[in-house]
Design a protein around this motif. Structure first.
Motif, PDB file in Angstrom:
ATOM      1  N   PHE B  77       0.714  -1.314   0.183  1.00 50.25           N
ATOM      2  CA  PHE B  77      -0.037  -0.141   0.103  1.00 50.25           C
ATOM      3  C   PHE B  77       0.956   1.232  -0.044  1.00 50.25           C
ATOM      4  CE2 PHE B  77      -3.533  -2.769   0.819  1.00 50.25           C
ATOM      5  CZ  PHE B  77      -4.450  -2.234   0.360  1.00 50.25           C
ATOM      6  N   GLY B  78       2.148   1.313   0.747  1.00 50.18           N
ATOM      7  CA  GLY B  78       2.800   2.125   0.625  1.00 50.18           C
ATOM      8  C   GLY B  78       3.469   2.551  -0.477  1.00 50.18           C
ATOM      9  N   THR B  79       3.702   1.479  -1.411  1.00 48.34           N
ATOM     10  CA  THR B  79       4.300   1.928  -2.600  1.00 48.34           C
ATOM     11  C   THR B  79       3.327   2.509  -3.541  1.00 48.34           C
ATOM     12  OG1 THR B  79       5.918  -0.197  -2.584  1.00 48.34           O
ATOM     13  CG2 THR B  79       4.971   0.318  -4.524  1.00 48.34           C
ATOM     14  N   PHE B  80       2.117   2.097  -3.472  1.00 51.38           N
ATOM     15  CA  PHE B  80       0.924   2.595  -4.194  1.00 51.38           C
ATOM     16  C   PHE B  80       0.718   3.880  -3.895  1.00 51.38           C
ATOM     17  CE2 PHE B  80      -0.793  -2.007  -5.004  1.00 51.38           C
ATOM     18  CZ  PHE B  80      -0.103  -2.181  -6.051  1.00 51.38           C
ATOM     19  N   TRP B  81       0.588   4.327  -2.704  1.00 51.74           N
ATOM     20  CA  TRP B  81       0.438   5.451  -2.253  1.00 51.74           C
ATOM     21  C   TRP B  81       1.464   6.499  -2.780  1.00 51.74           C
ATOM     22  CZ3 TRP B  81      -2.627   8.867   0.518  1.00 51.74           C
ATOM     23  CH2 TRP B  81      -3.685   8.531   1.016  1.00 51.74           C
ATOM     24  N   LEU B  82       2.851   6.177  -2.574  1.00 55.99           N
ATOM     25  CA  LEU B  82       4.082   6.814  -3.048  1.00 55.99           C
ATOM     26  C   LEU B  82       3.770   7.075  -4.458  1.00 55.99           C
ATOM     27  CD1 LEU B  82       6.690   8.114  -2.065  1.00 55.99           C
ATOM     28  CD2 LEU B  82       7.773   6.102  -2.647  1.00 55.99           C
ATOM     29  N   MET B  83       3.607   5.978  -5.193  1.00 56.42           N
ATOM     30  CA  MET B  83       3.678   6.199  -6.773  1.00 56.42           C
ATOM     31  C   MET B  83       2.530   6.883  -6.947  1.00 56.42           C
ATOM     32  SD  MET B  83       6.250   4.802  -8.059  1.00 56.42           S
ATOM     33  CE  MET B  83       7.213   4.926  -6.479  1.00 56.42           C
ATOM     34  N   GLY B  84       1.443   6.932  -6.414  1.00 54.20           N
ATOM     35  CA  GLY B  84       0.313   7.666  -7.044  1.00 54.20           C
ATOM     36  C   GLY B  84       0.712   9.296  -6.582  1.00 54.20           C
ATOM     37  N   MET B  85       1.045   9.660  -5.585  1.00 53.78           N
ATOM     38  CA  MET B  85       1.395  11.044  -5.210  1.00 53.78           C
ATOM     39  C   MET B  85       2.556  11.469  -6.066  1.00 53.78           C
ATOM     40  SD  MET B  85       0.493  11.080  -1.078  1.00 53.78           S
ATOM     41  CE  MET B  85       1.325  12.770  -1.036  1.00 53.78           C
ATOM     42  N   THR B  86       3.637  10.610  -6.256  1.00 57.80           N
ATOM     43  CA  THR B  86       4.767  10.876  -6.927  1.00 57.80           C
ATOM     44  C   THR B  86       4.256  11.326  -8.487  1.00 57.80           C
ATOM     45  OG1 THR B  86       6.062   9.505  -5.892  1.00 57.80           O
ATOM     46  CG2 THR B  86       6.846  10.362  -8.156  1.00 57.80           C
ATOM     47  N   ALA B  87       3.359  10.513  -9.121  1.00 59.17           N
ATOM     48  CA  ALA B  87       2.659  10.829 -10.338  1.00 59.17           C
ATOM     49  C   ALA B  87       1.998  11.950 -10.068  1.00 59.17           C
ATOM     50  CB  ALA B  87       1.854   9.851 -10.779  1.00 59.17           C
ATOM     51  N   LEU B 157      13.173  13.330  -8.644  1.00 59.36           N
ATOM     52  CA  LEU B 157      14.123  12.385  -9.109  1.00 59.36           C
ATOM     53  C   LEU B 157      13.738  11.846 -10.508  1.00 59.36           C
ATOM     54  CD1 LEU B 157      16.462  10.312  -8.529  1.00 59.36           C
ATOM     55  CD2 LEU B 157      14.753   8.698  -7.663  1.00 59.36           C
ATOM     56  N   ILE B 158      12.441  11.633 -10.752  1.00 60.25           N
ATOM     57  CA  ILE B 158      12.113  11.080 -12.152  1.00 60.25           C
ATOM     58  C   ILE B 158      11.637  12.361 -13.040  1.00 60.25           C
ATOM     59  CG2 ILE B 158      11.199   8.928 -11.154  1.00 60.25           C
ATOM     60  CD1 ILE B 158       8.312   9.700 -11.515  1.00 60.25           C
ATOM     61  N   LEU B 159      11.562  13.570 -12.451  1.00 64.07           N
ATOM     62  CA  LEU B 159      11.265  14.778 -13.481  1.00 64.07           C
ATOM     63  C   LEU B 159      12.096  14.655 -14.551  1.00 64.07           C
ATOM     64  CD1 LEU B 159      10.490  18.056 -11.478  1.00 64.07           C
ATOM     65  CD2 LEU B 159       9.019  16.898 -13.291  1.00 64.07           C
ATOM     66  N   PRO B 160      13.328  14.513 -14.654  1.00 63.75           N
ATOM     67  CA  PRO B 160      14.094  14.722 -16.031  1.00 63.75           C
ATOM     68  C   PRO B 160      13.718  13.497 -16.799  1.00 63.75           C
ATOM     69  CG  PRO B 160      15.616  14.736 -14.305  1.00 63.75           C
ATOM     70  CD  PRO B 160      14.327  14.463 -13.419  1.00 63.75           C
ATOM     71  N   ILE B 161      13.467  12.233 -16.254  1.00 69.34           N
ATOM     72  CA  ILE B 161      12.903  11.273 -17.198  1.00 69.34           C
ATOM     73  C   ILE B 161      11.575  11.446 -18.152  1.00 69.34           C
ATOM     74  CG2 ILE B 161      12.677   8.752 -17.134  1.00 69.34           C
ATOM     75  CD1 ILE B 161      13.994   8.291 -14.655  1.00 69.34           C
ATOM     76  N   ILE B 162      10.721  12.089 -16.963  1.00 72.74           N
ATOM     77  CA  ILE B 162       9.496  12.641 -17.452  1.00 72.74           C
ATOM     78  C   ILE B 162       9.546  13.679 -18.723  1.00 72.74           C
ATOM     79  CG2 ILE B 162       7.072  13.245 -17.017  1.00 72.74           C
ATOM     80  CD1 ILE B 162       6.989  11.848 -14.590  1.00 72.74           C
ATOM     81  N   ILE B 163      10.567  14.516 -18.289  1.00 78.42           N
ATOM     82  CA  ILE B 163      10.510  15.516 -19.373  1.00 78.42           C
ATOM     83  C   ILE B 163      10.872  15.147 -20.594  1.00 78.42           C
ATOM     84  CG2 ILE B 163      11.606  17.810 -19.599  1.00 78.42           C
ATOM     85  CD1 ILE B 163      11.619  18.477 -16.928  1.00 78.42           C
ATOM     86  N   LEU B 210       7.252   4.416 -17.693  1.00 75.04           N
ATOM     87  CA  LEU B 210       8.224   3.760 -17.553  1.00 75.04           C
ATOM     88  C   LEU B 210       9.110   4.529 -16.414  1.00 75.04           C
ATOM     89  CD1 LEU B 210       9.146   2.934 -21.129  1.00 75.04           C
ATOM     90  CD2 LEU B 210       8.447   1.578 -19.437  1.00 75.04           C
ATOM     91  N   ALA B 211       8.932   5.633 -16.321  1.00 75.75           N
ATOM     92  CA  ALA B 211       9.502   6.608 -15.298  1.00 75.75           C
ATOM     93  C   ALA B 211       9.338   6.129 -14.062  1.00 75.75           C
ATOM     94  CB  ALA B 211       9.187   8.120 -15.645  1.00 75.75           C
ATOM     95  N   LEU B 212       7.687   6.081 -13.745  1.00 80.62           N
ATOM     96  CA  LEU B 212       7.403   5.484 -12.423  1.00 80.62           C
ATOM     97  C   LEU B 212       7.854   4.038 -12.026  1.00 80.62           C
ATOM     98  CD1 LEU B 212       3.546   6.461 -12.285  1.00 80.62           C
ATOM     99  CD2 LEU B 212       5.404   7.341 -11.010  1.00 80.62           C
TER     100      LEU B 212
END
Ligand SMILES: Nc1ncnc2c1ncn2[C@@H]1O[C@H](COP(=O)(O)OP(=O)(O)O)[C@@H](O)[C@H]1O
Ligand SMILES: [Mg+2]
Lengths: 315, 295, 298
Positions: B77-87, B157-163, B210-212
């Motif tokens: 659940f922590g992973t899903f929470w973290l990924m959702g908010m990161t996205a 951390l993943i902003l450059p990849i998304i950009i 892919l970035a996530l």
């Protein structure tokens, strides 16, 4: 007739001055927001530099920079504190170079095979498989190194009295991890070498091996070197593998069978404990972080410069 | 006479060259196989160690001091929470930056600095982002060891990849579409919003996934900001403390008891399964829209 | 008041007078129905666009040199010349489409309703709302036929029933009968000629005053080309049309006025002759024009 209904030209009215265009005015915040998004990257960089610098500065108020850069003992967590970074720096570099012993030969050979030998179908299968290697989380490599590479390979070869925590296992795991980076970037570089060069060599009676190693490889060299530097930089910044399998004991040694704490492993070790802000331990991880940041930045800039030169040559 | 010698030499030399060529063909092939074999061994090791341990109880259980009872519910659940908010944080900002750089930025020094800077950020070790997050989000902003602090760190951390991915998506829309929209009097923003972004979206989405999937396996930055290893509850909000799969795996791997190694392997199996499904979605999405695309 | 201004401009550029609309029947060429043209009041509608000493640069390269011309209201003006002489550059100056090219720079004036389109405070977006454009290659949006036409209407906030506007525009572009049953289908499924007429409909829908066409038929077959040429003759009673073409027959068939462009020694585009189409084709004044239209070069 229908044309008229579609509306003739409106009476010659003046074009609105820019400032009065309501639509444009409404969009202004949007452009501003988009610019801020892009500018955030600069803020991030400044953030990193300021955060690292601030703590590093307070670290060097207590520890002499000379001791830091030349000392061979790293014991900030003990009562008798020494702040010589060399054991950590040495371990990081030693293991990164060790990883290149795996990644370079295998990565370059795969790149040559994929770019010069492999039929399209083989390429389209092998390449994605190698890319999976790059997508596997590093903590999984750490597990693999600790549970398989160290006992089944290192201890198998060098005897079971070898420490389960050793630099060699970390290097092998990191080598596998960065192999796809070397192979795919090198392959890109080799494929960018113009066909005319290859055809010229084939025309002189060279065989595939000779074309690959004596024509394509040298022509792609700057791109290949750039790929290798990027791979080293990745290995230098790698954390989980070294934290799990290379141990946490600072050890100024060049023996790959010994445990040695890398810079990143030390940062992890401190972070796992409770380190209140303002203590010297808290500052050390930022000083180490600065060192790591500068090292990887220099390597990355070097690689980008080489890549730019390579592109200039062929694109 | 001399002709004969020459012919003989050439033949000998050619045979020698052929042997080398053949030998190295094999060497290159074997070297390529090395990576594949390594991957296979890794997957088999993890599978053998961990598959037997994966069960509903494992997925639905909380961490425990006893290896055989430890589960990954809170980590999952922590992973899903973290990924959702990161996205939620990284996608709008990343796509916004990509739109600015690709569509609106003047070709000047400022743009060049931003672009170089993004390139360099992509090469900064993830552990450094952890230090940044620790100093800014955890300490200065006082977010403590919350999901929000973790998500902000991961987003940077993943902003450059998304950009990079989003720019590629935007670039795949031909300029003639932009001209068409501008020529009917659309503003640059309307052009992007209504005519460029929609067809670019599938490619951007693929890049985001892919970035996530890169972020989902990141461990180091979260350890640095102090994401707790022993969390026996599911996050209940952005400020809740949390743990994630890779941290659980790290924690179990670093314990000396062999039973915990098995638990770690089981965690890896789950993590890889999540990763695999994300990548599968990305690939299917890309293939589907590439076939549909007409220009 | 307005008259006075015109007087002033005439004084500045007296040579322009002769090329503005003369009597209309004279411009019609054999084989073309000119009903639509005579329907509009010919006499003295004057010029909508006036170019004064326009110089255009891409970086250091001068693409256009000292261009002077005026575009007559409700007339078709053709721009012809060999490839690379700057025709596209010129026509794209007329609705500031060149703004998209970073190295682009313009000097001189493009006057639209007495306003210089290139003066600092003009909003290029509004320029393009009032001066539409059709491109060389049909470039429909990858959306439905309906949405293609409706897009410009929506964003410009034009009032009226959308369905009616779409129908009117498609009728005006002579496309309605072919697509009325499949408005929700993708525009990309249409043929090239249909796509180009859709692009014309899309331009018409936002009610521009001028429609610019940059080689609109070069990607089309002869029948589709003829269809568009007929359409242009119909549209000119409502709109002013400027068309770039490298096809001299096309210029002769459809246009009222023709501008001939050539490259100078330094590869800058120059206007060698501008005037009544029939005059240009039957009695060219410039030697280079004669060589070009008789096919001796280009
Ligand atoms: N974006 C650009 N940047 C630089 N030079 C350009 C650009 N577009 C066109 N040119 C140059 O300007 C000249 C005129 O081009 P163009 O207007 O497209 O000619 P035409 O449409 O008559 O074929 C050509 O020499 C061309 O190379
Ligand atoms: Mg052109």
């Amino acid at each position: 007739m229908t044309v008229e209904a579609a509306g003739g030209p409106p009476n010659a009215s003046q074009i609105t001055r820019k400032g009065f265009s309501a639509q444009r005015a409404r969009e202004l915040p949007i452009y501003a927001f988009l610019f801020c998004c892009a500018a955030l990257s600069i803020v991030t960089t400044f953030g990193i530099v300021i955060v690292l610098f601030e703590e590093t500065y307070s670290f060097f108020k207590e520890v002499s920079i000379v001791e830091f850069l030349t000392g061979t003992e790293w014991t900030p967590l003990f009562t008798e504190k020494h702040f010589g970074v060399l054991p950590l720096l040495n371990a990081t570099m030693f293991m990164a170079v060790g990883a290149m012993f795996i990644a370079l030969p295998f990565g370059l050979a795969s790149a040559i095979y994929l770019s010069e030998y492999a039929p399209q179908t083989v390429r389209s299968i092998v390449k994605p498989i190698l890319e999976i290697l790059a997508g596997i989380p590093t903590v999984v490599y750490g597990y693999f190194a600790l549970q398989f590479i160290s006992p089944e390979i290192v201890q198998f070869i060098f005897g079971s009295d070898t420490s389960i925590f050793n630099a060699m296992a970390a290097s092998i795991a990191m080598g596998i991890m960065i192999l796809p980076l070397v192979s795919s970037l090198s392959e890109d570089a080799m494929r960018a070498v113009p066909r005319s060069l290859r055809e010229g060599a084939y025309g002189l009676g060279a065989n595939r091996f000779e074309v690959a190693t004596r024509v394509v490889f040298p022509a792609a060299l700057s791109g290949i070197v750039a790929a290798s530097i990027l791979a080293i930089s990745r290995a230098v910044g790698e954390t989980m593998i070294v934290a799990l399998v290379a141990g946490q004991i600072p050890n100024f040694s060049w023996n790959p069978l010994e445990a040695m704490a890398a810079m990143t492993a030390y940062i992890v070790q401190v972070s796992l404990g409770e380190t209140p802000r303002g203590t010297i331990e808290y500052s050390t991880i930022f000083a180490i972080g600065s060192m790591l940041f500068v090292t990887t930045l220099v390597l990355n800039i070097l690689a980008q410069w080489l890549l730019a030169r390579f592109r200039e040559e062929y694109e | 006479m001399s002709t004969q010698t020459l012919a003989y030499d050439t033949a000998g030399r050619n045979a020698y060259r052929r042997v080398w060529a053949r030998l190295f063909h094999t060497v290159f092939l074997c070297a390529t196989l090395f990576g594949i074999v390594a991957l296979a061994v890794l997957l088999i090791t993890v599978g053998l160690d961990g598959l037997g341990r994966v069960s509903w109880d494992f997925i639905n259980g909380y961490p425990s001091r006893f290896a055989e009872r430890a589960g990954i519910k809170s980590a999952l659940f922590g992973t899903f929470w973290l990924m959702g908010m990161t996205a939620m944080i990284a996608v709008p900002i990343g796509v916004g930056a990509a739109i600015y750089l690709e569509e609106f930025a003047a070709r000047n020094w400022l743009t060049k600095i931003i672009e170089t800077n993004i390139n360099n950020l992509a090469g900064v070790p993830s552990i450094i982002y952890g230090l940044l997050g620790l100093a800014i989000f955890v300490r200065v902003m006082g977010l403590d060891r919350s999901v929000l602090a973790g998500a902000l760190t991961m987003a940077l951390l993943i902003l450059p990849i998304i950009i990079v991915a989003a720019r590629e998506g935007l670039r795949s829309v031909p300029p003639s579409i932009r001209e068409a929209a501008l020529a009917v009097g659309a503003t640059p923003w309307q052009t992007v919003r209504f005519q460029v972004l929609p067809p670019a979206m599938p490619m951007i989405l693929t890049g985001v996934i892919l970035a996530l999937s890169r972020a989902i396996g990141e461990t180091a930055p979260l350890i640095i900001i102090g994401a707790l290893a022993f969390v026996a509850f599911v996050p209940d909000g952005p400020l809740s403390s949390f743990t994630v799969l890779p941290i659980q795996i790290y924690n179990w791997t670093s314990r000396p008891q062999p039973e915990f190694a098995q638990t770690a392997a089981a965690g890896i199996v789950v993590l890889l399964a999540v990763l695999l499904s994300m990548n599968a979605v990305a690939v299917i999405l890309r293939n589907y829209f590439e076939r549909k695309r007409k220009w | 008041m307005v008259d006075q201004e015109v007087e002033v401009r005439e004084a500045e550029a007296p040579y322009m007078r002769p090329i503005l609309p003369v009597t209309h029947s004279e411009t019609s060429l054999p084989g073309l129905k000119m009903g639509a043209v005579t329907a509009a009041d010919p006499a003295d509608e004057g010029s909508v666009l006036e170019l004064k000493d326009l110089n255009v640069f891409y970086g250091n390269f001068q693409a256009l040199k000292d261009i002077n011309m005026s575009i007559g209201r409700h007339r078709i003006t053709a721009i012809i010349g060999p490839s690379g002489c700057g025709k596209s550059t010129l026509i794209r100056c007329l609705n500031r489409m060149n703004d998209l090219i970073p190295s682009f720079r313009a000097q001189g004036e493009v006057l639209f309703e007495q306003q210089n389109l290139y003066s600092r405070d003009i909003d290029p977006v509004e320029v393009r709302q009032r001066i539409g454009m059709v491109f060389q290659k049909p470039n429909p949006f990858p959306k439905s036929i309906y949405d293609n036409v409706a897009f410009g209407v929506r964003i410009n906030g034009i009032k009226g029933k959308m369905d009616e506007i779409v129908e009117k525009s498609l009728r005006a572009a002579a496309l309605w009968d072919e697509v009325k049953d499949k408005l929700s289908q993708s525009a990309l499924a249409l043929s090239g000629g249909q796509q180009q007429r859709l692009c014309i409909a899309r331009a018409i829908a936002v009610e521009p005053e001028i429609i610019l066409m940059d080689e609109p038929c070069s990607a089309l077959d002869p029948i589709a080309t003829l269809r568009i040429e007929e359409l242009m003759r119909e549209l000119v009673s409502t709109y002013t049309i400027v068309i770039v073409t490298h096809n001299m027959q096309q210029a002769a068939r459809v246009s009222d006025f023709t501008a001939v462009m050539m490259m100078s020694e330094e590869r800058a585009g120059e206007m060698v002759e501008f005037g009544d189409t029939r005059e240009i084709f039957t009695n060219p004044k410039d030697r280079r024009t004669e060589d070009y239209i008789t096919g001796r070069f280009g």
